[in-house]
Write an enzyme that holds these catalytic residues in place. Structure first.
Site, PDB file in Angstrom:
ATOM      1  N   HIS A  53       0.816  -1.215   0.000  1.00 28.86           N
ATOM      2  CA  HIS A  53       0.000   0.000   0.000  1.00 28.86           C
ATOM      3  C   HIS A  53       0.850   1.265   0.000  1.00 28.86           C
ATOM      4  O   HIS A  53       0.369   2.350  -0.332  1.00 28.86           O
ATOM      5  CB  HIS A  53      -1.005  -0.005   1.168  1.00 28.86           C
ATOM      6  CG  HIS A  53      -0.425   0.372   2.498  1.00 28.86           C
ATOM      7  ND1 HIS A  53      -0.062  -0.554   3.455  1.00 28.86           N
ATOM      8  CD2 HIS A  53      -0.173   1.581   3.047  1.00 28.86           C
ATOM      9  CE1 HIS A  53       0.395   0.064   4.527  1.00 28.86           C
ATOM     10  NE2 HIS A  53       0.329   1.361   4.304  1.00 28.86           N
ATOM     11  N   ASP A 105      -0.155  -7.525   1.617  1.00 32.28           N
ATOM     12  CA  ASP A 105       0.400  -6.165   1.651  1.00 32.28           C
ATOM     13  C   ASP A 105       1.929  -6.220   1.749  1.00 32.28           C
ATOM     14  O   ASP A 105       2.519  -5.945   2.798  1.00 32.28           O
ATOM     15  CB  ASP A 105      -0.202  -5.417   2.846  1.00 32.28           C
ATOM     16  CG  ASP A 105       0.079  -3.923   2.802  1.00 32.28           C
ATOM     17  OD1 ASP A 105       0.526  -3.432   1.750  1.00 32.28           O
ATOM     18  OD2 ASP A 105      -0.163  -3.253   3.838  1.00 32.28           O
ATOM     19  N   SER A 200       4.060   3.017   7.984  1.00 30.81           N
ATOM     20  CA  SER A 200       3.728   1.934   7.056  1.00 30.81           C
ATOM     21  C   SER A 200       4.961   1.441   6.315  1.00 30.81           C
ATOM     22  O   SER A 200       5.823   2.227   5.907  1.00 30.81           O
ATOM     23  CB  SER A 200       2.695   2.415   6.039  1.00 30.81           C
ATOM     24  OG  SER A 200       1.442   2.581   6.643  1.00 30.81           O
TER      25      SER A 200
END
Length: 322
Positions: A53, A105, A200
């Protein structure tokens, strides 16, 4: 369904120089001051592991490597710090990544040249066997308070506990969220320490092994809702196979090695990027002299073809004028 969010470090402490030599920051090099947008982990001198992502516009569209760079060997967010700044040459996301559920992911950023390994820059071995408990370290430059929206200028680190998958699923069921396969949970029952927005793609390291990739969750450091991470051990075959694929297109005279941990014997072993993933426990070096020759011929032919095209355009233009 509950709101899934990228993550940041909450309740952490500043990292010391060289404490996490595998941590890198991903930057948009087309923007002013190389804008930071995600974290990542060095898994070889040529490869960075991060979250899908982080490098995806949409489920099917990935950032072009021409706009992405990697900054390694630093603990401050500023690019004026001493460190290694290298552009990306290729970005690979998992083919089954789902932007809605955050399933699969995981992504690999290949660099255009190798990192110089040192005390401040070095790869982290990847975990081979999934774990269901243990204490881990998560690190990143994300914002510390949900309401602030301001990134940390210093690399922050927090200690979190791995939460058993079934227990984590029961916690998220309260938010009508269903955990997907291939993830693990880590945090504290009381909240307080966690990863959140801005972190992230960064590393979750347990007992010296890269165990998770900061992925998603509900809220930020909230009691009863631990962070959700991509489970590295469950994606190890995918990671190794794609590193092998990218290495066949890498022009370099240097050797490239990446690592996993053979936990049964408690020994760190280098992984052969050209072997079958089930056999990945052999040290290997990769020389690409033949590829260099092939690419030199390709460049020559490309220049030759461009010259021919220019001549043809000139002839057409002359005929058109007459």
């Amino acid at each position: 369904m509950g709101t899934r969010l990228p993550w940041r470090i909450v309740g952490g402490r500043p990292a010391k120089e060289g404490e996490f030599p595998y941590q890198v920051s991903l930057r948009l090099r087309s923007s002013y001051n190389a804008y930071y947008f995600c974290g990542g982990s060095i898994i070889s001198s040529l490869h960075i592991l991060t979250a899908a992502h982080c490098v995806s516009y949409t489920q099917k569209e990935v950032h072009h490597s021409i706009v992405v760079s990697v900054f390694a060997g630093h603990i401050g967010l500023s690019t004026t710090e001493t460190g290694s700044y290298i552009n990306a040459s290729k970005i690979t996301t998992h083919e089954n990544y789902n932007e809605t559920t955050f399933a699969n992911d995981v992504a690999i950023v290949e660099l255009e040249r190798e990192l110089s390994i040192s005390k401040l820059i070095s790869p982290v071995p990847m975990r081979e066997i999934p774990i269901t408990f243990g204490k881990c370290i998560v690190s990143g430059w994300g914002i510390q308070k949900p309401e602030s929206g301001i990134l940390s200028e210093d690399l922050l680190v927090a200690e979190v506990d791995v939460i058993e998958f079934v227990s984590c699923q029961e916690m998220y069921a309260k938010e009508n969220m269903t955990l997907v396969e291939g993830v693990l949970c880590a945090g504290h029952e009381q909240g307080e320490k966690d990863a959140c927005q801005g972190d992230s793609g960064g590393p979750l390291v347990c007992n010296g092994l890269l165990t998770g990739i900061v992925s998603t969750g509900s809220g930020c450091g909230e009691p009863g809702f631990p962070g959700i991470y991509t489970d590295v051990a469950k994606y190890l075959p995918w990671i190794i196979s794609h590193i092998a694929l990218t290495q066949t297109t890498t022009i370099t005279n240097e050797e490239t090695t990446y690592f996993t941990e053979t936990e049964i014997h408690g020994k760190q072993t280098s992984v052969d990027a050209t072997t079958n993933t089930a056999d990945a426990a052999v040290h290997t070096t990769h020389y690409n002299k033949e590829l260099q020759k092939s690419n030199s011929k390709t460049i020559f032919l490309l220049k030759h073809n461009l010259l021919l095209i220019s001549v043809m355009i000139g002839i057409v233009f002359t005929l058109y004028k007459n």
